[in-house]
Enzyme design. Structure first.
Site, PDB file in Angstrom:
ATOM      1  N   GLY A 131       5.645   9.288 -31.818  1.00 62.32           N
ATOM      2  CA  GLY A 131       5.158   9.726 -30.522  1.00 62.32           C
ATOM      3  C   GLY A 131       3.815  10.408 -30.654  1.00 62.32           C
ATOM      4  O   GLY A 131       3.484  10.944 -31.714  1.00 62.32           O
ATOM      5  N   GLN A 182      -2.963  15.717 -28.214  1.00 67.54           N
ATOM      6  CA  GLN A 182      -3.039  15.718 -29.670  1.00 67.54           C
ATOM      7  C   GLN A 182      -4.294  15.011 -30.189  1.00 67.54           C
ATOM      8  O   GLN A 182      -4.678  15.213 -31.337  1.00 67.54           O
ATOM      9  CB  GLN A 182      -1.803  15.067 -30.285  1.00 67.54           C
ATOM     10  CG  GLN A 182      -0.545  15.883 -30.093  1.00 67.54           C
ATOM     11  CD  GLN A 182       0.640  15.176 -30.708  1.00 67.54           C
ATOM     12  OE1 GLN A 182       1.273  14.355 -30.052  1.00 67.54           O
ATOM     13  NE2 GLN A 182       0.916  15.485 -31.962  1.00 67.54           N
ATOM     14  N   CYS A 235       5.989  16.946 -36.510  1.00 66.71           N
ATOM     15  CA  CYS A 235       4.956  16.697 -35.506  1.00 66.71           C
ATOM     16  C   CYS A 235       3.670  16.302 -36.218  1.00 66.71           C
ATOM     17  O   CYS A 235       3.315  16.893 -37.238  1.00 66.71           O
ATOM     18  CB  CYS A 235       4.743  17.966 -34.683  1.00 66.71           C
ATOM     19  SG  CYS A 235       3.462  17.821 -33.422  1.00 66.71           S
ATOM     20  N   LEU A 236       2.975  15.320 -35.663  1.00 66.28           N
ATOM     21  CA  LEU A 236       1.707  14.892 -36.255  1.00 66.28           C
ATOM     22  C   LEU A 236       0.656  15.995 -36.214  1.00 66.28           C
ATOM     23  O   LEU A 236      -0.282  15.976 -37.003  1.00 66.28           O
ATOM     24  CB  LEU A 236       1.191  13.632 -35.543  1.00 66.28           C
ATOM     25  CG  LEU A 236       2.067  12.389 -35.692  1.00 66.28           C
ATOM     26  CD1 LEU A 236       1.518  11.239 -34.850  1.00 66.28           C
ATOM     27  CD2 LEU A 236       2.195  11.978 -37.145  1.00 66.28           C
ATOM     28  N   HIS A 261       9.891  16.311 -26.791  1.00 73.75           N
ATOM     29  CA  HIS A 261       8.815  16.730 -27.701  1.00 73.75           C
ATOM     30  C   HIS A 261       7.446  16.412 -27.086  1.00 73.75           C
ATOM     31  O   HIS A 261       6.557  17.266 -27.063  1.00 73.75           O
ATOM     32  CB  HIS A 261       8.993  16.009 -29.047  1.00 73.75           C
ATOM     33  CG  HIS A 261       7.986  16.366 -30.079  1.00 73.75           C
ATOM     34  ND1 HIS A 261       8.284  17.185 -31.150  1.00 73.75           N
ATOM     35  CD2 HIS A 261       6.687  16.024 -30.231  1.00 73.75           C
ATOM     36  CE1 HIS A 261       7.207  17.319 -31.906  1.00 73.75           C
ATOM     37  NE2 HIS A 261       6.229  16.625 -31.369  1.00 73.75           N
ATOM     38  N   GLU A 262       7.286  15.189 -26.578  1.00 72.54           N
ATOM     39  CA  GLU A 262       5.993  14.800 -26.005  1.00 72.54           C
ATOM     40  C   GLU A 262       5.730  15.513 -24.681  1.00 72.54           C
ATOM     41  O   GLU A 262       4.589  15.906 -24.413  1.00 72.54           O
ATOM     42  CB  GLU A 262       5.904  13.286 -25.843  1.00 72.54           C
ATOM     43  CG  GLU A 262       6.029  12.497 -27.139  1.00 72.54           C
ATOM     44  CD  GLU A 262       5.135  12.971 -28.274  1.00 72.54           C
ATOM     45  OE1 GLU A 262       4.001  13.443 -28.009  1.00 72.54           O
ATOM     46  OE2 GLU A 262       5.567  12.886 -29.437  1.00 72.54           O
ATOM     47  N   HIS A 291       4.282  18.810 -25.444  1.00 77.85           N
ATOM     48  CA  HIS A 291       2.844  18.756 -25.746  1.00 77.85           C
ATOM     49  C   HIS A 291       2.019  18.814 -24.464  1.00 77.85           C
ATOM     50  O   HIS A 291       0.994  19.506 -24.413  1.00 77.85           O
ATOM     51  CB  HIS A 291       2.488  17.473 -26.505  1.00 77.85           C
ATOM     52  CG  HIS A 291       2.690  17.564 -27.978  1.00 77.85           C
ATOM     53  ND1 HIS A 291       2.011  18.461 -28.782  1.00 77.85           N
ATOM     54  CD2 HIS A 291       3.492  16.856 -28.802  1.00 77.85           C
ATOM     55  CE1 HIS A 291       2.391  18.299 -30.032  1.00 77.85           C
ATOM     56  NE2 HIS A 291       3.295  17.340 -30.082  1.00 77.85           N
TER      57      HIS A 291
END
Length: 169
Positions: free
Chosen positions: A45, A50, A92-93, A134-135, A138
């Protein structure tokens, strides 16, 4: 085009994103870039914030590029339903190298626009429900680290500060 991914501590990650006013060529190009960036990372994701764009937009692909049918694009998403609870480890990225167990819904339903600007609804259970939450976090300026408490959060934040001081973050 693969875009650089912002890391924990960069201010845009902590700010709520703005709604997309029109789905045009620029938004479509951003979606393509986000998909390419997510797959290259690799991740499941990626939110627009991000990659440094304050738009309410995310992409999810639980197959990590193996099945085109698994790709989800959500523009201006909102929760329709959330229920249950699951506790699983996630990463997480924007917080590379760190994982933690986070409370997430067991089921989530999200409505938004697809990459063509048409409304659609996605229902996710287990991993997809976790990815949707999660997204969405963000887009509201929240990272999984922000959901942690106590010593686990302190350890991650201290390690990140140490990495930043040494120029490795």
């Amino acid at each position: 085009m693969i875009r650089p991914i912002l890391r924990y501590g960069q201010s845009l990650l902590q700010q709520p994103a703005f709604e997309v006013s029109v789905v045009d060529e620029d938004v479509e190009r951003l979606v393509d870039d986000m998909i390419e960036t997510m797959h290259a990372a690799p991740g499941v994701g990626l939110a627009a914030t991000q990659v440094g764009v304050s738009m309410r937009l995310f992409v999810i692909d639980l197959s990590v590029g193996r099945r085109v049918s698994d790709l989800i694009v959500m523009i201006n998403p909102i929760f329709v339903e959330r229920e249950g609870m699951q506790l699983e480890e996630e990463g997480c990225l924007s917080v590379p190298g760190f994982n933690a167990t986070v409370v997430r819904p067991a089921r989530a339903v999200v409505r938004g626009l697809d990459r063509s600007g048409r409304e659609h609804t996605i229902e996710g259970r287990e991993l997809l429900a976790r990815a949707l939450q999660h997204e969405m976090d963000h887009l509201d300026g929240t990272l999984f680290v922000d959901r942690l408490r106590g010593i686990k959060k302190d350890l991650i934040v201290r390690k990140i500060h140490k990495l930043r001081r040494s120029g490795r973050w």
